[in-house]
Design an enzyme around this catalytic site. Structure first.
Site, PDB file in Angstrom:
ATOM      1  CG  HIS A 140       0.782  -2.595  30.361  1.00  0.00           C
ATOM      2  ND1 HIS A 140       1.832  -3.518  29.842  1.00  0.00           N
ATOM      3  CD2 HIS A 140       0.055  -2.617  29.318  1.00  0.00           C
ATOM      4  CE1 HIS A 140       1.837  -3.330  28.604  1.00  0.00           C
ATOM      5  NE2 HIS A 140       0.625  -2.976  28.265  1.00  0.00           N
ATOM      6  CG  ASP A 155      -7.280  -0.203  26.555  1.00  0.00           C
ATOM      7  OD1 ASP A 155      -7.291  -0.020  25.159  1.00  0.00           O
ATOM      8  OD2 ASP A 155      -6.676  -1.292  26.824  1.00  0.00           O
TER       9      ASP A 155
HETATM   10  N1  COA Z   1      -7.136  -2.297  39.310  1.00  0.00           N
HETATM   11  C1  COA Z   1      -6.726  -2.671  40.398  1.00  0.00           C
HETATM   12  N2  COA Z   1      -5.905  -3.473  40.889  1.00  0.00           N
HETATM   13  C2  COA Z   1      -4.917  -3.771  39.668  1.00  0.00           C
HETATM   14  C3  COA Z   1      -5.345  -3.489  38.120  1.00  0.00           C
HETATM   15  C4  COA Z   1      -6.295  -2.704  38.037  1.00  0.00           C
HETATM   16  N3  COA Z   1      -6.772  -2.375  36.883  1.00  0.00           N
HETATM   17  N4  COA Z   1      -4.138  -4.154  37.750  1.00  0.00           N
HETATM   18  C5  COA Z   1      -3.532  -4.912  38.543  1.00  0.00           C
HETATM   19  N5  COA Z   1      -3.980  -4.608  39.680  1.00  0.00           N
HETATM   20  C6  COA Z   1      -3.289  -5.112  40.923  1.00  0.00           C
HETATM   21  C7  COA Z   1      -3.654  -6.576  41.279  1.00  0.00           C
HETATM   22  O1  COA Z   1      -4.705  -6.487  41.817  1.00  0.00           O
HETATM   23  C8  COA Z   1      -2.488  -6.964  41.866  1.00  0.00           C
HETATM   24  O2  COA Z   1      -2.511  -6.577  43.158  1.00  0.00           O
HETATM   25  P1  COA Z   1      -1.986  -7.647  44.367  1.00  0.00           P
HETATM   26  O3  COA Z   1      -0.610  -8.049  44.235  1.00  0.00           O
HETATM   27  O4  COA Z   1      -2.233  -6.850  45.591  1.00  0.00           O
HETATM   28  O5  COA Z   1      -2.909  -9.001  44.091  1.00  0.00           O
HETATM   29  C9  COA Z   1      -1.292  -6.583  41.393  1.00  0.00           C
HETATM   30  O6  COA Z   1      -1.770  -5.115  40.683  1.00  0.00           O
HETATM   31  C10 COA Z   1      -0.931  -7.099  40.148  1.00  0.00           C
HETATM   32  O7  COA Z   1      -1.928  -7.464  39.025  1.00  0.00           O
HETATM   33  P2  COA Z   1      -1.868  -8.621  38.069  1.00  0.00           P
HETATM   34  O8  COA Z   1      -3.342  -8.685  37.588  1.00  0.00           O
HETATM   35  O9  COA Z   1      -1.243  -9.878  38.596  1.00  0.00           O
HETATM   36  O10 COA Z   1      -0.658  -8.037  36.820  1.00  0.00           O
HETATM   37  P3  COA Z   1      -0.810  -8.836  35.656  1.00  0.00           P
HETATM   38  O11 COA Z   1       0.325  -8.107  34.994  1.00  0.00           O
HETATM   39  O12 COA Z   1      -1.127 -10.042  35.439  1.00  0.00           O
HETATM   40  O13 COA Z   1      -1.973  -7.784  34.703  1.00  0.00           O
HETATM   41  C11 COA Z   1      -3.443  -6.386  33.500  1.00  0.00           C
HETATM   42  C12 COA Z   1      -1.955  -6.853  33.811  1.00  0.00           C
HETATM   43  C13 COA Z   1      -3.347  -5.392  32.436  1.00  0.00           C
HETATM   44  C14 COA Z   1      -4.192  -7.812  32.902  1.00  0.00           C
HETATM   45  C15 COA Z   1      -4.164  -5.853  34.881  1.00  0.00           C
HETATM   46  O14 COA Z   1      -3.363  -4.696  35.246  1.00  0.00           O
HETATM   47  C16 COA Z   1      -5.314  -5.555  34.607  1.00  0.00           C
HETATM   48  O15 COA Z   1      -6.325  -6.508  34.551  1.00  0.00           O
HETATM   49  N6  COA Z   1      -5.850  -4.199  34.102  1.00  0.00           N
HETATM   50  C17 COA Z   1      -7.162  -3.907  33.902  1.00  0.00           C
HETATM   51  C18 COA Z   1      -7.565  -4.512  32.582  1.00  0.00           C
HETATM   52  C19 COA Z   1      -6.808  -3.610  31.440  1.00  0.00           C
HETATM   53  O16 COA Z   1      -7.096  -2.256  31.597  1.00  0.00           O
HETATM   54  N7  COA Z   1      -6.442  -4.140  30.560  1.00  0.00           N
HETATM   55  C20 COA Z   1      -5.731  -3.427  29.441  1.00  0.00           C
HETATM   56  C21 COA Z   1      -4.144  -3.681  29.365  1.00  0.00           C
HETATM   57  S1  COA Z   1      -3.497  -2.702  28.212  1.00  0.00           S
END
Ligand code: COA
Length: 383
Positions: free
Chosen positions: A268, A319
């Site tokens: 998140h 979710d």
């Molecule tokens: N699975 C695996 N790794 C994850 C992850 C996940 N669901 N969510 C974050 N990470 C990791 C990223 O790969 C990144 O790792 P790194 O620093 O080694 O590259 C780190 O955690 C930071 O992730 P990032 O994508 O930059 O965080 P964000 O704040 O931009 O993203 C989300 C937030 C929600 C977009 C992200 O956690 C995600 O894509 N989750 C899956 C989709 C989801 O469940 N969305 C619903 C949100 S309520």
């Protein structure tokens, strides 16, 4: 956080607007450090236990808990706004059956605006009326599309049932067990608002141009549709269905993490600790699945959570387990995000009303990183 000051001015670039405060709100507080969520200052846990979705909509629209008679009147008013005009219903029957339900919903909300002679009226009173209608009619649209897609007769709304009960009735063509109705009601309560999430931001950006509420909600639906936002619930359930066997869940997730793939339903932007809605849904999903054919999927989900937590410090979000709740109450997997929209439309509308009370065009800047001082080359001289 990728943040840096640009050379040309005192503005700051933050990739994905992380850490940027783009509006003020009294509607919900998302405390990312403590892992807490409040609507109008009331903890989400208390609302899940005692409230109903109708009451939450009233709370978000009027910013106080309704009295018993206010709530009864409000629920009745919403129930009377459930009916979809025939021309809109006919429009829906022409859509390709293969259309994604979120694309269908986005188009239908846009069409509702087309048929509303008061679409452009932007007084609070006019928008409040349209907001009530949107909350009331979205379940009718979603259920109707499912019935049409199944080549079944559309079930017209029942004015006596609650929003959750009526939706399941219109979807399945028969009443649902009370535990399914209450589980869906809790789902609708928990998803109704969540600070300045991506789709709410879209809604506020659109209405801030003095556009109209239908356009704002259409923007929001388009934003919610993405996998990184609302569609994560559909993707999580698809993962459970693909894994099929709890013993395969751990190795499956490990291979995804090895390939640097994201696990849907985890992580998140704001919560640094667990999303407070995740344990609520874990409990509801566990109770609903126990002793049913879906118990296997609950075991798959818990195995996935165990493995992810061991490999990376990323807890599940709203979710992950809620997808099992939607599956168990009989919602088709590709409709999951439309149920999210049926709830969040309350928050989007409340934010539209709030934005217009003290409006200013939302217009950030881009840092230009392209080439400068290029000459225009006539087409005949280009190679
Ligand atoms: N699975 C695996 N790794 C994850 C992850 C996940 N669901 N969510 C974050 N990470 C990791 C990223 O790969 C990144 O790792 P790194 O620093 O080694 O590259 C780190 O955690 C930071 O992730 P990032 O994508 O930059 O965080 P964000 O704040 O931009 O993203 C989300 C937030 C929600 C977009 C992200 O956690 C995600 O894509 N989750 C899956 C989709 C989801 O469940 N969305 C619903 C949100 S309520």
């Amino acid at each position: 956080m990728a943040t840096k000051s640009t050379a040309a001015s005192k503005t700051t670039f933050s990739k994905g607007l992380e850490g940027v405060v783009a509006s003020q709100t009294v509607l919900s507080l998302v405390d990312g450090e403590k892992g807490e969520l409040y609507y109008l200052g009331i903890p989400i846990q208390e609302l899940i236990e005692h409230s109903t979705f109708e009451e939450i909509v009233s709370l978000l629209f009027f910013r106080k808990l309704p009295t018993r008679s206010e709530l009864e009147g409000f629920a009745k008013e919403l129930a009377h706004l459930r009916t979809l005009p025939n021309e809109i219903l006919n429009f829906l029957t022409e859509f390709p059956r293969s259309a994604h339900p979120m694309a269908m919903l986005r188009t239908m909300v846009s069409a509702l605006g087309l048929f509303d002679p008061h679409a452009d009226a932007n007084s609070r009173e006019a928008n409040l009326q349209k907001a009530k209608r949107l909350v009331a009619v979205l379940p009718t649209i979603v259920a109707a599309f499912h019935r049409v897609r199944q080549k079944q007769k559309v079930v017209h709304p029942n004015k006596v049932y609650s929003i959750a009960e009526n939706f399941l009735f219109m979807l399945h063509g028969k009443p649902s067990p009370s535990e399914h109705v209450r589980a869906l009601d809790k789902y609708l309560i928990m998803l109704a608002d969540h600070g300045l999430n991506a789709s709410t931001f879209s809604a506020r950006v659109t209405i801030a141009t003095e556009s109209d509420i239908y356009s704002a909600v259409t923007s929001a639906i388009g934003t919610l549709k993405g996998d990184l936002h609302g569609s994560a619930n559909q993707r999580a359930m698809e993962m459970f269905l693909k894994v099929r066997d709890p013993q395969k869940a751990g190795p499956y997730v490990q291979s995804l993490l090895r390939d640097k793939k994201k696990i849907m339903g985890f992580g998140h932007r704001v919560y640094k600790t667990e999303d407070p809605r995740a344990p609520q849904f874990r409990e509801i999903a566990g109770d609903l699945c126990r002793g049913t054919g879906n118990e296997k999927f609950f075991r798959i989900a818990t195995e996935i959570e165990k493995t992810v937590r061991k490999e990376k410090p990323i807890p599940p979000n709203v979710d992950f387990y809620s997808s099992l709740v939607l599956y168990t109450v009989g919602i088709p997997v590709d409709f999951f995000t439309t149920i999210f929209a049926m709830s969040r439309v309350a928050g989007w509308s409340a934010h539209v009303l709030e934005q217009l009370e003290d409006n200013r065009l939302i217009r950030p800047q881009a840092e230009y990183v392209g080439p400068r001082h290029q000459r225009y080359t006539p087409v005949s001289e280009r190679r």
